[in-house]
Each structure stands twice: as structure tokens, then as C-alpha cells.
Design an enzyme around this catalytic site. Structure first.
Site, PDB file in Angstrom:
ATOM      1  N   VAL A 100       5.427  -4.394   3.531  1.00 39.58           N
ATOM      2  CA  VAL A 100       6.525  -3.843   3.023  1.00 39.58           C
ATOM      3  C   VAL A 100       7.797  -4.371   3.083  1.00 39.58           C
ATOM      4  O   VAL A 100       8.456  -4.609   2.034  1.00 39.58           O
ATOM      5  CB  VAL A 100       6.585  -2.301   3.768  1.00 39.58           C
ATOM      6  CG1 VAL A 100       7.951  -1.795   3.336  1.00 39.58           C
ATOM      7  CG2 VAL A 100       5.417  -1.655   3.391  1.00 39.58           C
ATOM      8  N   TRP A 108       7.591  -7.470   0.349  1.00 39.11           N
ATOM      9  CA  TRP A 108       7.829  -7.083  -0.975  1.00 39.11           C
ATOM     10  C   TRP A 108       9.264  -6.459  -1.282  1.00 39.11           C
ATOM     11  O   TRP A 108       9.665  -6.755  -2.206  1.00 39.11           O
ATOM     12  CB  TRP A 108       6.777  -5.716  -1.201  1.00 39.11           C
ATOM     13  CG  TRP A 108       6.755  -5.110  -2.520  1.00 39.11           C
ATOM     14  CD1 TRP A 108       6.399  -5.727  -3.577  1.00 39.11           C
ATOM     15  CD2 TRP A 108       7.633  -3.950  -2.821  1.00 39.11           C
ATOM     16  NE1 TRP A 108       6.622  -4.757  -4.740  1.00 39.11           N
ATOM     17  CE2 TRP A 108       7.601  -3.615  -4.423  1.00 39.11           C
ATOM     18  CE3 TRP A 108       8.092  -2.994  -2.251  1.00 39.11           C
ATOM     19  CZ2 TRP A 108       8.013  -2.766  -4.809  1.00 39.11           C
ATOM     20  CZ3 TRP A 108       8.628  -1.748  -2.881  1.00 39.11           C
ATOM     21  CH2 TRP A 108       8.381  -1.788  -4.127  1.00 39.11           C
ATOM     22  N   HIS A 109       9.964  -5.868  -0.387  1.00 38.01           N
ATOM     23  CA  HIS A 109      11.265  -5.423  -0.527  1.00 38.01           C
ATOM     24  C   HIS A 109      12.387  -6.709  -0.683  1.00 38.01           C
ATOM     25  O   HIS A 109      13.356  -6.536  -1.015  1.00 38.01           O
ATOM     26  CB  HIS A 109      11.671  -4.659   0.761  1.00 38.01           C
ATOM     27  CG  HIS A 109      11.343  -3.037   0.344  1.00 38.01           C
ATOM     28  ND1 HIS A 109      10.193  -2.629   0.637  1.00 38.01           N
ATOM     29  CD2 HIS A 109      12.151  -2.165  -0.263  1.00 38.01           C
ATOM     30  CE1 HIS A 109      10.224  -1.256   0.549  1.00 38.01           C
ATOM     31  NE2 HIS A 109      11.269  -0.894   0.008  1.00 38.01           N
ATOM     32  N   GLY A 110      11.898  -7.794  -0.249  1.00 40.82           N
ATOM     33  CA  GLY A 110      12.666  -9.014  -0.560  1.00 40.82           C
ATOM     34  C   GLY A 110      12.594 -10.134   0.471  1.00 40.82           C
ATOM     35  O   GLY A 110      12.979 -11.376   0.194  1.00 40.82           O
TER      36      GLY A 110
END
Length: 364
Positions: free
Chosen positions: A324, A327-329
Site C-alpha cells: 500500500v 503503490w501510493h508513491g
């Protein structure tokens, strides 16, 4: 009254919505309803072609090519039917989004930074859709491969209501529901549409009031007011921020969820009000339901989940939050955020396990 300009996400999507995305979503709705009336059997392909055209129009031929390339590579790797290889491919494709040279090259394709960000956000979400399709392909028997063709992958990846920002719908759910042909009532759909628009308009008005009157994000961006505030005031600001986040996603997920309903699909439940939540676990289960289902189905359960040993559960939970955050950066603050959420979840589950011991229950 001037609005608080510091919430980038709200300002960004509202601007894009007003300019083009809402019009393209209205076009999708028209194509969907006409195809349901005239050619129900070919509805997935009508919507696929429309999604591709909308992508080409909004992101240009190069942006369209990037998404098609991601889908093609993912499908090719899925032919080996190895989940580990599929995950490796997905992580590499995500990693390419953060290579400085690639970022600069993509920026040159567009006149404005906002257009580049639209490509970045879209491709990030498409990566999850490609991963979902590829893993389902790996797990299904050869007899079921016809329902996992490249054409179905394109119908799933280019499905427009969820195209830019989600919500996430796993491929198995999308495929089963899209194949299902059911009685169509234009009158029923019209009432669903009108009620949905009224609800979304109310949420949008509430979000606009909050962003014009409360200035939560502007306060957060300046250190002196935070340093001068009491702990009670800081707690109030934190609650106000998550409440705005909740209302914002009622709008951002409410619009595509309404279109999913109009297409005869069941959308993931909209976020629960954060004021009703008292645990990390419930927050993750009921805020972004689509993302939660993805994480549980493709990471948590395959890695052992709650059915494995204590160390196994800790590891599978940690891996889920690590993905998570990545994936968010993958910025440092996101790793801290993921780690704190992981600690919150394992603490809650640890306390539950202790309280389930018969001796402790007797003491209570």
C-alpha cells in the site's frame, strides 16, 4: 469566500471533472444505456471501445500507448501462470513510473503538469487492474481461460467509470457481473440516476462548504498555528481533516459507483463515516472497500493471513501495508504511515487474541 487551495486532490479532480471527465462519464452512461437496450450481448465491447476512445482523447496517443503496453506486458507474463512472476512484473511496471528519466520524458508529452499527473494517476490505478486480471488468469483452470482472454482484459482495464481514480473492482467480480444479462428497466435506472445525483450533489456542496469555511489544510501547511494550538485543538483539526477526507471520497467514489449501478454492476460500498469507527481494522475494511478486497484476495490470504502462525500473520500484514505504501508513491512519510497502521492493526488483533483466552474471559 476564497477556498482553501491546499488540498491538491480535491482541487485537481474537481477541475478535471468540470473540464472533461464529467462529460466523458456522461458519454459512457449514454453508450451503456443504449447498448443495454439494443445490444446487451455486446455491451462489454461497446464500453471497451468507448473507454479506449476516452483514454485517447484525454491522455493522447502516447498516454493510450503506455496503458496498452502495461496491459500487454501483464497479459504476456500471466501466460506463464506463476503468481510470483506476475507480482514481479507488476512491481517493475510500478517502479518505471518513478524513474526520473521516464518521468521527464512523459512530462514533455503534455503542455501542463496537470495532464502529466492525470497520466500518472491513471497508470497507477491501471496497474492494480492489470495485476488483478493476471493473478485471476494464473489461478483459473484451462477450461476457464476463454473468460480470461486479452479482449476481456482490455474491457476490464479500459472500463471508463473506474479509469482514472477507482474505486477498485477485482476482475472476477467485474467479469461475472458484466456477463450477467438481466431484465433492464429504463424507468428504474432513471430513478436510481436521479436519486444518486441528488446524493452526490449534497456531498459535493458539503465538501465545498468545508473547504471554503474551515481551512483545515491551510492550517496544517503552516507550523506556527499548530505549535500554538492546544492538544485538544490539534485533535479537533485531525478529526476535521479525516471528516473532510471522508466527504471528499463520497464524491470521488460516489460518481463512478453510480455509473457502475447504471451498468448493472454492484460497486464496492462507499466509505463509512470515520466518526463511527473505533479501530484500525474496521477503518481498513470499510473506508476503501475495493482496495481492501484487492489486498486481502491477492496479498494477505495468499501469504497465509490469519490462518498461519503468529509470525506468518505479522509478515502477511506487514507485506500488505508495505505494498500500500509503495503503490501510493513510496515516499518516506508513506512508509511511516504504513508502519503505524500495521502497528495499530497487529495491536488490536493481539489484544483480541489475549481476550479470547478462556482464563482472561473468566477474569473479565
Amino acid at each position: 469566500i476564497p477556498q482553501d487551495p491546499m488540498d491538491f486532490e480535491w482541487s485537481y479532480w474537481i477541475e478535471w471533472g468540470r473540464e472533461r471527465i464529467l462529460w466523458l462519464l456522461a458519454g459512457h452512461l449514454l453508450v451503456s444505456q443504449v447498448s443495454r437496450i439494443l445490444v446487451e450481448k455486446y455491451k462489454p465491447w461497446c464500453l471497451m471501445v468507448y473507454g479506449m476512445a476516452a483514454c485517447w482523447l484525454l491522455l493522447g496517443v502516447k498516454g493510450f500507448a503506455v496503458i496498452l503496453f502495461h496491459a500487454t506486458v501483464s497479459f504476456a507474463v500471466a501466460q506463464f501462470q506463476l503468481s510470483l512472476l506476475t507480482w514481479l512484473c507488476s512491481l517493475i511496471l510500478l517502479f518505471t513510473l518513478r524513474i526520473p528519466a521516464v518521468e521527464e520524458a512523459k512530462r514533455k508529452w503534455y503542455d501542463t503538469e496537470n495532464e502529466y499527473y492525470l497520466l500518472l494517476f491513471t497508470v497507477s490505478v491501471r496497474c492494480l487492474f492489470c495485476t488483478s486480471f493476471s493473478l485471476e488468469y494464473c489461478w483459473h483452470a484451462p477450461a476457464q481461460k476463454s473468460s480470461h482472454s486479452f479482449l476481456w482484459m482490455l474491457a476490464y482495464v479500459f472500463y471508463y467509470p473506474t479509469f482514472h481514480n477507482g474505486p477498485l473492482l477485482n476482475f472476477d467480480e467485474f467479469s461475472k457481473q458484466m456477463r450477467r444479462q438481466e431484465a433492464f428497466s429504463l424507468k428504474t435506472n432513471l430513478s436510481i440516476l436521479i436519486m444518486g445525483i441528488i446524493r452526490i450533489f449534497f456531498w459535493w456542496c458539503l465538501a465545498e462548504l468545508m473547504i471554503h469555511l474551515m481551512y483545515i489544510h491551510a492550517l496544517y501547511s503552516s507550523a506556527p498555528p499548530l505549535e500554538a494550538a492546544s492538544y485538544w485543538a490539534l485533535g479537533g483539526l485531525a478529526l476535521a481533516q479525516v471528516l473532510f477526507f471522508y466527504v471528499k471520497y463520497l464524491v470521488l467514489y460516489g460518481v463512478p459507483a453510480l455509473l457502475l449501478q447504471m451498468d448493472g454492476l454492484k460497486p464496492p460500498a462507499l466509505p463509512c463515516c470515520v466518526s463511527l469507527m473505533h479501530s484500525f481494522t474496521k477503518m481498513w475494511r470499510s473506508f476503501d472497500v475495493g482496495l481492501h478486497r484487492f489486498l486481502v484476495r491477492y496479498i494477505y490470504v495468499p501469504m497465509g493471513g490469519s490462518q498461519s502462525s503468529l509470525l506468518g500473520t505479522l509478515f502477511s500484514t506487514a507485506l500488505t501495508f508495505a505494498f500500500v505504501s509503495y503503490w501510493h508513491g513510496g515516499q518516506s512519510y508513506l512508509w511511516y504511515w504504513g508502519a503505524l497502521n500495521w502497528l495499530g492493526v497487529i495491536t488490536e488483533n493481539g489484544v483480541k487474541r489475549i481476550l479470547s483466552v478462556s482464563l482472561i474471559q473468566e477474569l473479565i
